[in-house]
Design a protein around this motif. Structure first.
Motif, PDB file in Angstrom:
ATOM      1  N   THR A 169       9.138   6.612   9.572  1.00 18.14           N
ATOM      2  CA  THR A 169      10.180   7.402   8.920  1.00 18.14           C
ATOM      3  C   THR A 169       9.581   8.593   8.172  1.00 18.14           C
ATOM      4  O   THR A 169      10.102   9.725   8.235  1.00 18.14           O
ATOM      5  CB  THR A 169      10.972   6.511   7.950  1.00 18.14           C
ATOM      6  OG1 THR A 169      11.540   5.424   8.670  1.00 18.14           O
ATOM      7  CG2 THR A 169      12.080   7.300   7.282  1.00 18.14           C
ATOM      8  N   LEU A 170       8.482   8.367   7.458  1.00 19.27           N
ATOM      9  CA  LEU A 170       7.865   9.461   6.702  1.00 19.27           C
ATOM     10  C   LEU A 170       7.270  10.503   7.655  1.00 19.27           C
ATOM     11  O   LEU A 170       7.293  11.706   7.358  1.00 19.27           O
ATOM     12  CB  LEU A 170       6.779   8.901   5.783  1.00 19.27           C
ATOM     13  CG  LEU A 170       6.200   9.872   4.745  1.00 19.27           C
ATOM     14  CD1 LEU A 170       7.294  10.404   3.828  1.00 19.27           C
ATOM     15  CD2 LEU A 170       5.110   9.190   3.918  1.00 19.27           C
ATOM     16  N   ALA A 171       6.777  10.054   8.801  1.00 20.15           N
ATOM     17  CA  ALA A 171       6.237  11.011   9.778  1.00 20.15           C
ATOM     18  C   ALA A 171       7.335  11.875  10.366  1.00 20.15           C
ATOM     19  O   ALA A 171       7.080  13.022  10.782  1.00 20.15           O
ATOM     20  CB  ALA A 171       5.504  10.260  10.885  1.00 20.15           C
ATOM     21  N   PRO A 210       0.817  -1.225   0.000  1.00 20.57           N
ATOM     22  CA  PRO A 210       0.000   0.000   0.000  1.00 20.57           C
ATOM     23  C   PRO A 210       0.844   1.267   0.000  1.00 20.57           C
ATOM     24  O   PRO A 210       1.943   1.310   0.557  1.00 20.57           O
ATOM     25  CB  PRO A 210      -0.812  -0.123   1.287  1.00 20.57           C
ATOM     26  CG  PRO A 210       0.017  -0.971   2.179  1.00 20.57           C
ATOM     27  CD  PRO A 210       0.696  -1.963   1.280  1.00 20.57           C
ATOM     28  N   ALA A 211       0.282   2.314  -0.641  1.00 23.01           N
ATOM     29  CA  ALA A 211       0.943   3.618  -0.614  1.00 23.01           C
ATOM     30  C   ALA A 211       0.818   4.219   0.778  1.00 23.01           C
ATOM     31  O   ALA A 211      -0.086   3.885   1.565  1.00 23.01           O
ATOM     32  CB  ALA A 211       0.329   4.540  -1.662  1.00 23.01           C
ATOM     33  N   VAL A 212       1.747   5.142   1.097  1.00 26.50           N
ATOM     34  CA  VAL A 212       1.762   5.816   2.392  1.00 26.50           C
ATOM     35  C   VAL A 212       1.565   7.309   2.132  1.00 26.50           C
ATOM     36  O   VAL A 212       2.321   7.917   1.369  1.00 26.50           O
ATOM     37  CB  VAL A 212       3.074   5.571   3.147  1.00 26.50           C
ATOM     38  CG1 VAL A 212       3.060   6.286   4.497  1.00 26.50           C
ATOM     39  CG2 VAL A 212       3.295   4.080   3.340  1.00 26.50           C
ATOM     40  N   ALA A 213       0.536   7.896   2.766  1.00 31.32           N
ATOM     41  CA  ALA A 213       0.200   9.316   2.569  1.00 31.32           C
ATOM     42  C   ALA A 213       0.512  10.099   3.829  1.00 31.32           C
ATOM     43  O   ALA A 213       0.178   9.674   4.947  1.00 31.32           O
ATOM     44  CB  ALA A 213      -1.268   9.464   2.207  1.00 31.32           C
ATOM     45  N   GLY A 219       1.532  16.418   9.131  1.00 29.81           N
ATOM     46  CA  GLY A 219       2.480  15.381   9.521  1.00 29.81           C
ATOM     47  C   GLY A 219       1.850  14.067   9.903  1.00 29.81           C
ATOM     48  O   GLY A 219       2.565  13.124  10.277  1.00 29.81           O
ATOM     49  N   THR A 220       0.528  13.948   9.791  1.00 28.82           N
ATOM     50  CA  THR A 220      -0.129  12.675  10.071  1.00 28.82           C
ATOM     51  C   THR A 220       0.061  11.727   8.890  1.00 28.82           C
ATOM     52  O   THR A 220      -0.098  12.120   7.728  1.00 28.82           O
ATOM     53  CB  THR A 220      -1.628  12.885  10.308  1.00 28.82           C
ATOM     54  OG1 THR A 220      -1.805  13.829  11.368  1.00 28.82           O
ATOM     55  CG2 THR A 220      -2.309  11.581  10.674  1.00 28.82           C
ATOM     56  N   VAL A 221       0.411  10.461   9.183  1.00 35.30           N
ATOM     57  CA  VAL A 221       0.724   9.477   8.142  1.00 35.30           C
ATOM     58  C   VAL A 221      -0.290   8.348   8.223  1.00 35.30           C
ATOM     59  O   VAL A 221      -0.620   7.864   9.326  1.00 35.30           O
ATOM     60  CB  VAL A 221       2.156   8.928   8.295  1.00 35.30           C
ATOM     61  CG1 VAL A 221       2.455   7.900   7.222  1.00 35.30           C
ATOM     62  CG2 VAL A 221       3.169  10.065   8.233  1.00 35.30           C
ATOM     63  N   ARG A 222      -0.789   7.922   7.069  1.00 35.85           N
ATOM     64  CA  ARG A 222      -1.737   6.811   7.015  1.00 35.85           C
ATOM     65  C   ARG A 222      -1.451   5.950   5.787  1.00 35.85           C
ATOM     66  O   ARG A 222      -0.790   6.403   4.836  1.00 35.85           O
ATOM     67  CB  ARG A 222      -3.161   7.325   6.979  1.00 35.85           C
ATOM     68  CG  ARG A 222      -3.552   7.990   5.673  1.00 35.85           C
ATOM     69  CD  ARG A 222      -4.940   8.595   5.778  1.00 35.85           C
ATOM     70  NE  ARG A 222      -5.457   9.054   4.500  1.00 35.85           N
ATOM     71  CZ  ARG A 222      -5.167  10.220   3.941  1.00 35.85           C
ATOM     72  NH1 ARG A 222      -4.329  11.052   4.554  1.00 35.85           N
ATOM     73  NH2 ARG A 222      -5.708  10.569   2.777  1.00 35.85           N
TER      74      ARG A 222
END
Length: 588
Positions: free
Chosen positions: A533-535, A466-469, A474-477
């Motif tokens: 990491t993305l957050a 799945p993609a990460v948005a 700064g919220t990541v889902r």
């Protein structure tokens, strides 16, 4: 007790003979054993000789004790020097039992030597002669018995010596057998060690697909046990310093394809050519073995740590060089195949378009282990209606075939996207194409569409992670709607579009499984780590999207070794300027 006259002196040889005859007569009458009679008379004779030789007067004393009750009587005859106490000059004496004769006799005639007439003297001397004859006869018997025993002892000694010789020969034979067995065991143990080393060394050099690593492993394996120095000369990677000439043995081995030995004296090694001794002979023996697989790739040069190379060790070294040559050839072919696949893979990766509504940044990292190159790709292009399609995909398999099939999928997807803007319908047509034309090929893919007038992102996935948005706050889902089956699976399947709000300032991360999957931990922990990491990426880092990709990759790939390709595509949505929006609407 009746005593014979004791004043009688010995002064002549006749007196001495009478005394000896008296003693012989008394001993014979007493029934003494022959040997005892001979010993006593021999001692008396020696005493009488000293008496006559010294010229001294000697007394002769004869005493008789008659029987008393049940006790036999005795007769004692003594010869001693006159005038000397017994302690100074001990006398000779003889005491014998007294037995009364059958006929009465005059005791004085029996006790007095002077009273012996010629017949009695002859009788005494005859008795002495008989005693002497008996003694001589007994001595003859004893001498014969001694001679017999001596011969028996000699034969026994000869047998013992022969037995000792046989035992010594048997011991020498046994020692020879033990020495031969010990030598055979030592030789077998040495051969076992050589074979074990050959097996372990072969496994070590063939386990690597990096020719530089193989060369390093060879040196580490052979020094110092089998060589003092190791040099590997590879023809297509000659790194010899300028002006340094290769040894003549190495050049000859490269030219002839046969092992060469160079030293001051011939080595006589099996299947090795001896170079003639010359002034240029090395200080230590040098063994140069060609590294031959399909052809001669180089030369392995070994400098001996001692005065010579052992024959068995040389055979092992030649076999190890042959196996190392095969490993080097495989590494070269692998590296060529890998370089070709990587070049083809990179040649087919798209230059990302520049749009005002979405900024893009991507990274492709090939695998560092094995031939796991090819198959992962990313793509991004603008559709006729002005929307942007971002694609991430992974073809099963690796190598040249996977890279070529990735190119075909990329081309087909672009062709289908010209006629349709729906990610789901594009994947459905791609799935049908693979099932029809490439029944043994499978792939995963995720297609995301960004429209300038729509704050949402529309996507469809075919078996892809799945993609990460990431929102502007700064919220990541995860965009983890049902992904659907892999492309090419022989099942009829229709993919569905999914939509999620992605306002300006948001970032969408598309990636392949090489970024998040590890064999020991699976894929889910890797996806969770990517979310974290993305957050952690700051808004300032997102201003430079190229730097942001590095901020994501570095913690995700903390080690330099990778088992699979890695693709990462970051899509950062920005607010479109009003002037650009007006121009775009006017163009429509």
């Amino acid at each position: 007790m009746t005593a014979c006259p004791d004043a009688w002196k010995i002064s002549t040889a006749v007196d001495a003979a009478r005394v000896r005859a008296l003693a012989a007569r008394l001993a014979a009458r007493a029934g003494l054993p022959v040997l005892e009679q001979a010993r006593s008379l021999s001692a008396l004779t020696a005493q009488l000789r000293r008496c006559l030789a010294g010229g001294e007067a000697w007394d002769v004393l004869v005493e008789r004790r008659p029987p008393a009750g049940d006790t036999d009587g005795t007769v004692r005859i003594a010869v001693r020097p006159a005038g000397h106490p017994p302690r100074e000059r001990p006398p000779w004496e003889l005491t014998v039992p007294w037995r009364e004769p059958a006929a009465p006799s005059d005791p004085a005639a029996l006790c007095d030597p002077a009273a012996l007439d010629e017949a009695a003297l002859a009788e005494a001397l005859l008795a002495a002669d008989d005693s002497t004859a008996h003694v001589l006869s007994s001595l003859d018997e004893q001498e014969e018995l001694v001679r017999f025993h001596r011969e028996e002892l000699h034969h026994t000694n000869q047998g013992v010596l022969a037995l000792h010789a046989e035992l010594d020969a048997a011991a020498r034979g046994q020692r020879a057998i033990l020495d031969a067995e010990r030598a055979a065991r030592a030789e077998a143990e040495r051969a076992r060690r050589l074979l074990t080393f050959l097996a372990d060394a072969s496994a070590a050099v063939t386990a690597s697909l990096d020719h530089e690593d193989i060369v390093k492993r060879l040196s580490g394996l052979l020094v110092p046990d089998y060589a003092a120095h190791v040099d590997v000369w590879l023809f297509d990677d000659d790194t010899a310093p300028p002006g340094r000439a290769r040894p003549a043995a190495a050049v000859t081995a490269a030219r002839t394809g046969r092992p060469q030995y160079a030293a001051a004296h011939p080595g006589g090694l099996p299947d090795v050519d001896d170079l003639p001794p010359s002034a240029l002979a090395p200080d230590r023996p040098l063994l140069c073995i060609p590294l031959m697989s399909r052809s001669v790739q180089g030369v392995l040069s070994l400098t001996s740590s001692g005065s010579r190379f052992d024959a068995d060790t040389t055979v092992m070294l030649i076999e190890l060089a042959r196996r190392a040559a095969i490993a080097l050839d495989n590494a070269r072919r692998y590296e060529q195949h890998r370089d070709t696949a990587e070049a083809l893979q990179r040649a087919q990766l798209t230059d990302l378009p520049t749009t005002e509504g979405v900024r893009l940044a991507a990274r492709y990292l090939p695998a560092t282990h094995g031939l796991n190159i090819g198959g992962d790709w990313y793509d991004a292009f603008v559709q006729p209606d002005g929307s942007l399609l971002a694609v991430i995909g992974d073809v099963t398999g690796h190598g040249l075939h996977a890279a070529m099939m990735m190119g075909q999928l990329r081309t087909a997807l672009r062709a289908y996207a010209v006629e349709d803007d729906s990610p789901a319908r594009i994947l459905t047509r791609l799935h049908r194409m693979l099932c029809h034309q490439q029944p043994s090929l499978y792939a995963t893919a995720l297609v995301a569409r960004f429209h300038p007038d729509d704050p949402h992102v529309v996507w469809a996935a075919a078996g892809h992670p799945p993609a990460v948005a990431r929102s502007p706050e700064g919220t990541v889902r995860l965009l983890d709607a049902r992904p659907g089956v892999m492309l090419g699976v022989p099942l009829p399947f229709t993919y569905e579009d999914h939509s999620a709000e992605l306002p300006p300032g948001s970032t969408l991360a598309l990636y392949t499984d090489g970024l998040v999957e590890r064999r020991a931990r699976g894929i889910d922990p890797g996806i969770e780590r990517l979310v974290q990491t993305l957050a952690a990426v700051t808004p300032a880092e997102l201003e430079d999207l190229e730097a942001a990709t590095e901020s994501v990759l570095k913690p995700m790939l903390h080690d330099s070794e990778r088992d699979d390709d890695v693709c990462l595509l970051l899509c950062h949505r920005v607010a479109e300027p009003e002037a650009a929006r007006t121009r775009r609407r006017g163009a429509r």
